[in-house]
Design a protein around this motif. Sequence first.
Motif, PDB file in Angstrom:
ATOM      1  N   GLY A 112       0.825  -1.199   0.000  1.00 20.17           N
ATOM      2  CA  GLY A 112       0.000   0.000   0.000  1.00 20.17           C
ATOM      3  C   GLY A 112       0.856   1.244   0.000  1.00 20.17           C
ATOM      4  O   GLY A 112       1.934   1.268   0.608  1.00 20.17           O
ATOM      5  N   SER A 150      -3.412   3.501  -1.154  1.00 19.71           N
ATOM      6  CA  SER A 150      -3.931   3.130   0.158  1.00 19.71           C
ATOM      7  C   SER A 150      -3.803   4.295   1.126  1.00 19.71           C
ATOM      8  O   SER A 150      -3.070   5.250   0.874  1.00 19.71           O
ATOM      9  CB  SER A 150      -3.129   1.925   0.680  1.00 19.71           C
ATOM     10  OG  SER A 150      -3.582   1.533   1.949  1.00 19.71           O
ATOM     11  N   GLU A 157       0.343  -4.933   2.703  1.00  9.49           N
ATOM     12  CA  GLU A 157      -1.093  -5.103   2.891  1.00  9.49           C
ATOM     13  C   GLU A 157      -1.482  -6.578   2.820  1.00  9.49           C
ATOM     14  O   GLU A 157      -2.382  -7.011   3.520  1.00  9.49           O
ATOM     15  CB  GLU A 157      -1.862  -4.319   1.825  1.00  9.49           C
ATOM     16  CG  GLU A 157      -1.625  -2.833   1.910  1.00  9.49           C
ATOM     17  CD  GLU A 157      -2.889  -2.047   2.134  1.00  9.49           C
ATOM     18  OE1 GLU A 157      -3.989  -2.611   2.072  1.00  9.49           O
ATOM     19  OE2 GLU A 157      -2.755  -0.835   2.370  1.00  9.49           O
TER      20      GLU A 157
END
Length: 176
Positions: free
Chosen positions: A85, A123, A129
């Motif tokens: 992310g 993100s 992630e």
Amino acid sequence: KIILDDAKIMHDTIEPNTYVMKNGKLGGWSNMGLKNLLPAEAGLFICDYKNREQISLYRKKSADSLKNNNGGPLGVSFLKEIVIGSTNFPLNKKELEKLPGIKANNDNVYSFKDGPSIRLINSNINGFEKIVIKVSSVENAKKYLKSQNLLGNSTANSVFIDTTATDGLIIELTDI
């Protein structure tokens, strides 16, 4: 270092880690951090081993052992993808695409000659992630996870390890 400089990729200095092996040869490795290709929280760096042939042999032996043991109780084949992310997705995407030898597809998945792919996602957090692991059978992995009280969600082609056992990291096991 020269290749990175030519590609205008920001990096740290090389940190050598060497030792003398029992046979008198020099062993060890060198590390160099890469900047802005991924968020700093991903900890991206290059590691260059002094004895590349030996490392290659160790990796092959490990892969053979995994294969000979049918991937263990989960049926693991290999690490397929690491999902990172980014709160600064445009910068990281632009910088990552500078990396020599990297191949990108339209889904922001970047692959290399060897090893797992990296999927970069926009993100609200920086860092890992999810990891995606290729298994021989989702159904067998699901049965094993259930027997160990580690079963999370599942779909037709994937099963997830319960995130309470992984400190929140999403681990997806897939057979595609």
